[in-house]
Design a protein around this motif. Structure first.
Motif, PDB file in Angstrom:
ATOM      1  N   VAL A  53      -3.563 -10.492  -6.174  1.00  0.00           N
ATOM      2  CA  VAL A  53      -2.425 -10.324  -7.082  1.00  0.00           C
ATOM      3  C   VAL A  53      -1.680 -11.645  -7.243  1.00  0.00           C
ATOM      4  N   CYS A  58       1.092 -13.930 -10.012  1.00  0.00           N
ATOM      5  CA  CYS A  58       2.285 -14.717  -9.666  1.00  0.00           C
ATOM      6  C   CYS A  58       2.046 -16.222  -9.756  1.00  0.00           C
ATOM      7  N   CYS A  61       3.356 -18.790 -12.306  1.00  0.00           N
ATOM      8  CA  CYS A  61       4.730 -19.305 -12.311  1.00  0.00           C
ATOM      9  C   CYS A  61       5.244 -19.734 -10.939  1.00  0.00           C
ATOM     10  N   ASN A 126      10.718 -22.241 -18.043  1.00  0.00           N
ATOM     11  CA  ASN A 126      11.179 -20.891 -17.712  1.00  0.00           C
ATOM     12  C   ASN A 126      12.620 -20.657 -18.134  1.00  0.00           C
ATOM     13  N   TYR A 130      14.368 -21.445 -12.205  1.00  0.00           N
ATOM     14  CA  TYR A 130      13.239 -21.978 -11.440  1.00  0.00           C
ATOM     15  C   TYR A 130      12.592 -20.878 -10.608  1.00  0.00           C
ATOM     16  N   ILE A 137       9.496 -16.582   0.873  1.00  0.00           N
ATOM     17  CA  ILE A 137      10.486 -15.774   0.148  1.00  0.00           C
ATOM     18  C   ILE A 137      10.879 -14.524   0.938  1.00  0.00           C
ATOM     19  N   ALA A 180      15.628 -13.927 -14.723  1.00  0.00           N
ATOM     20  CA  ALA A 180      14.894 -14.651 -15.773  1.00  0.00           C
ATOM     21  C   ALA A 180      13.387 -14.416 -15.688  1.00  0.00           C
ATOM     22  N   MET A 181      12.966 -13.496 -14.799  1.00  0.00           N
ATOM     23  CA  MET A 181      11.538 -13.170 -14.708  1.00  0.00           C
ATOM     24  C   MET A 181      11.315 -11.817 -15.382  1.00  0.00           C
ATOM     25  N   PRO A 184       6.764  -8.590 -13.776  1.00  0.00           N
ATOM     26  CA  PRO A 184       5.443  -9.219 -13.737  1.00  0.00           C
ATOM     27  C   PRO A 184       4.292  -8.240 -13.506  1.00  0.00           C
ATOM     28  N   VAL A 207       1.095  -7.126  -2.748  1.00  0.00           N
ATOM     29  CA  VAL A 207       1.551  -8.514  -2.819  1.00  0.00           C
ATOM     30  C   VAL A 207       2.645  -8.748  -1.767  1.00  0.00           C
ATOM     31  N   LEU A 211       2.665 -11.580   1.040  1.00  0.00           N
ATOM     32  CA  LEU A 211       3.751 -12.551   1.190  1.00  0.00           C
ATOM     33  C   LEU A 211       4.380 -12.476   2.584  1.00  0.00           C
TER      34      LEU A 211
HETATM   35  C1  HEC Z   1       5.918 -15.721 -16.238  1.00  0.00           C
HETATM   36  C2  HEC Z   1       6.415 -16.333 -15.036  1.00  0.00           C
HETATM   37  C3  HEC Z   1       6.514 -15.507 -13.770  1.00  0.00           C
HETATM   38  C4  HEC Z   1       5.542 -14.721 -13.178  1.00  0.00           C
HETATM   39  C5  HEC Z   1       4.139 -14.412 -13.667  1.00  0.00           C
HETATM   40  C6  HEC Z   1       6.125 -14.236 -11.945  1.00  0.00           C
HETATM   41  N1  HEC Z   1       7.399 -14.717 -11.797  1.00  0.00           N
HETATM   42 FE1  HEC Z   1       8.642 -14.377 -10.254  1.00  0.00          FE
HETATM   43  N2  HEC Z   1      10.089 -15.515 -11.119  1.00  0.00           N
HETATM   44  C7  HEC Z   1       9.967 -16.141 -12.328  1.00  0.00           C
HETATM   45  C8  HEC Z   1      11.221 -16.800 -12.648  1.00  0.00           C
HETATM   46  C9  HEC Z   1      11.517 -17.621 -13.894  1.00  0.00           C
HETATM   47  C10 HEC Z   1      12.096 -16.542 -11.554  1.00  0.00           C
HETATM   48  C11 HEC Z   1      13.558 -16.992 -11.409  1.00  0.00           C
HETATM   49  C12 HEC Z   1      14.427 -15.845 -11.852  1.00  0.00           C
HETATM   50  C13 HEC Z   1      15.913 -16.145 -11.843  1.00  0.00           C
HETATM   51  O1  HEC Z   1      16.346 -16.982 -11.046  1.00  0.00           O
HETATM   52  O2  HEC Z   1      16.623 -15.498 -12.624  1.00  0.00           O
HETATM   53  C14 HEC Z   1      11.350 -15.716 -10.631  1.00  0.00           C
HETATM   54  C15 HEC Z   1      11.876 -15.237  -9.453  1.00  0.00           C
HETATM   55  C16 HEC Z   1      11.164 -14.496  -8.514  1.00  0.00           C
HETATM   56  C17 HEC Z   1      11.676 -14.085  -7.233  1.00  0.00           C
HETATM   57  C18 HEC Z   1      13.034 -14.432  -6.645  1.00  0.00           C
HETATM   58  C19 HEC Z   1      14.136 -13.480  -7.029  1.00  0.00           C
HETATM   59  C20 HEC Z   1      15.397 -13.885  -6.306  1.00  0.00           C
HETATM   60  O3  HEC Z   1      15.875 -13.109  -5.459  1.00  0.00           O
HETATM   61  O4  HEC Z   1      15.883 -14.991  -6.558  1.00  0.00           O
HETATM   62  C21 HEC Z   1      10.672 -13.386  -6.599  1.00  0.00           C
HETATM   63  C22 HEC Z   1      10.722 -12.736  -5.224  1.00  0.00           C
HETATM   64  C23 HEC Z   1       9.550 -13.374  -7.501  1.00  0.00           C
HETATM   65  N3  HEC Z   1       9.875 -14.055  -8.659  1.00  0.00           N
HETATM   66  C24 HEC Z   1       8.346 -12.777  -7.191  1.00  0.00           C
HETATM   67  C25 HEC Z   1       7.247 -12.764  -8.045  1.00  0.00           C
HETATM   68  C26 HEC Z   1       5.984 -12.142  -7.707  1.00  0.00           C
HETATM   69  C27 HEC Z   1       5.658 -11.480  -6.388  1.00  0.00           C
HETATM   70  C28 HEC Z   1       5.175 -12.323  -8.790  1.00  0.00           C
HETATM   71  C29 HEC Z   1       3.768 -11.817  -8.964  1.00  0.00           C
HETATM   72  C30 HEC Z   1       3.556 -10.426  -8.808  1.00  0.00           C
HETATM   73  C31 HEC Z   1       5.937 -13.057  -9.796  1.00  0.00           C
HETATM   74  N4  HEC Z   1       7.186 -13.310  -9.309  1.00  0.00           N
HETATM   75  C32 HEC Z   1       5.448 -13.428 -11.046  1.00  0.00           C
HETATM   76  C33 HEC Z   1       8.848 -16.179 -13.136  1.00  0.00           C
HETATM   77  C34 HEC Z   1       7.665 -15.496 -12.888  1.00  0.00           C
END
Ligand code: HEC
Length: 252
Positions: A53, A58, A61, A126, A130, A137, A180-181, A184, A207, A211
């Motif tokens: 996964v 993930c 990004c 993004n 970030y 994490i 901002a994500m 996913p 996942v 992790l």
């Molecule tokens: C298309 C891009 C993208 C994908 C694919 C993605 N993420 Fe993210 N993710 C982001 C972005 C952008 C942020 C920052 C969000 C914010 O700060 O608002 C983030 C933030 C996070 C955070 C932190 C949230 C926090 O508490 O600050 C986690 C945990 C996370 N992602 C897990 C995952 C996991 C697990 C996957 C896969 C299943 C995944 N992400 C797939 C873009 C993505």
């Protein structure tokens, strides 16, 4: 009078506390994990699925830059599989004898790379947010495993009246409710090689298992050592108790 002031003070502190607690952040769902508790262990098939996964979803990004490929041997990947996986990535190395940097395929000693050259590039693609490196994490967030699971499965329509900017999504588990994500994980986002049904819930669990292992690969050793130490202490307590009884038997 003093008493009244004190009561007022305590009440206001308690109120302030409850205002924070009643903010728009939901407490993470309390799940049951194979790694919970003193006897917790790693569920290797789940962790392997979670790796898939991470890699397929993930990693587009998020980096995982503290985990070397060769560590995957601990969760059941063979040396050949690890070599093949590492070689799918390209790393810039060097300088060579001419002083130039060059690209080469990954090796087992390399780590899962970040998809970005630097944080600025990460933010630029993004919408200014970030995506954090996922290596630690689970430890970086309170109640990490439950939190990440809840976050991944907790997307909802924004409540009426909540202004959402472009590229923002509503998630009640994220501080402030806006993230901002985009969600996913959907059902059938991945196709598991072991035939497990890939529901959103299953993918999120897997996942998180992955992790958790990435954040603390030595957990099993730590826990089994803890149990051994407790057993050791118990046996010695009994021995010393018996010895003390014997030594002091004739003293009145
Ligand atoms: C298309 C891009 C993208 C994908 C694919 C993605 N993420 Fe993210 N993710 C982001 C972005 C952008 C942020 C920052 C969000 C914010 O700060 O608002 C983030 C933030 C996070 C955070 C932190 C949230 C926090 O508490 O600050 C986690 C945990 C996370 N992602 C897990 C995952 C996991 C697990 C996957 C896969 C299943 C995944 N992400 C797939 C873009 C993505």
């Amino acid at each position: 009078m003093k008493k009244l002031a004190l009561t007022t003070f305590i009440t206001s502190v308690m109120l302030a506390g409850s205002v924070f607690a009643a903010g728009d952040v939901l407490h993470p769902k309390q799940m049951q994990w194979p790694f919970d508790g003193v006897f917790g262990t790693f569920d290797k098939p789940a962790i392997q699925r979670g790796m898939q996964v991470y890699k397929e979803v993930c990693a587009a990004c998020h980096g995982l830059t503290r985990v070397p490929f060769r560590k995957l041997s601990e969760i059941g990947f063979s040396e050949a599989e690890i070599k093949t996986l590492a070689a799918e990535y390209t790393f810039t190395d060097g300088p060579n004898d001419d002083g130039d940097m060059f690209d080469r395929p990954g090796r087992p000693s390399d780590k899962f790379p970040s998809p970005y050259l630097n944080e600025k590039q990460g933010r630029a693609v993004n919408n200014g947010a970030y995506p954090p490196d996922l290596s630690l994490i689970i430890k970086a967030r309170p109640d990490g495993a439950n939190y990440v699971y809840s976050l991944l499965t907790g997307y909802k329509d924004a409540p009426k009246g909540m202004g959402m900017a472009d590229g923002q999504h509503y998630n009640p588990y994220m501080a402030g409710g806006k993230i901002a994500m985009a969600a996913p994980i959907q059902d059938d986002q991945v196709e598991y090689q072991d035939g497990t049904a890939a529901t959103q819930d299953q993918i999120a669990r897997d996942v998180v298992n992955f992790l958790q292992w990435a954040a603390e690969p030595e957990m099993e050793v730590r826990k089994s050592m803890g149990i051994k130490v407790m057993l050791f202490l118990f046996v010695f307590t009994v021995l010393f108790y018996v010895a003390k009884k014997r030594i002091w038997r004739d003293v009145h």
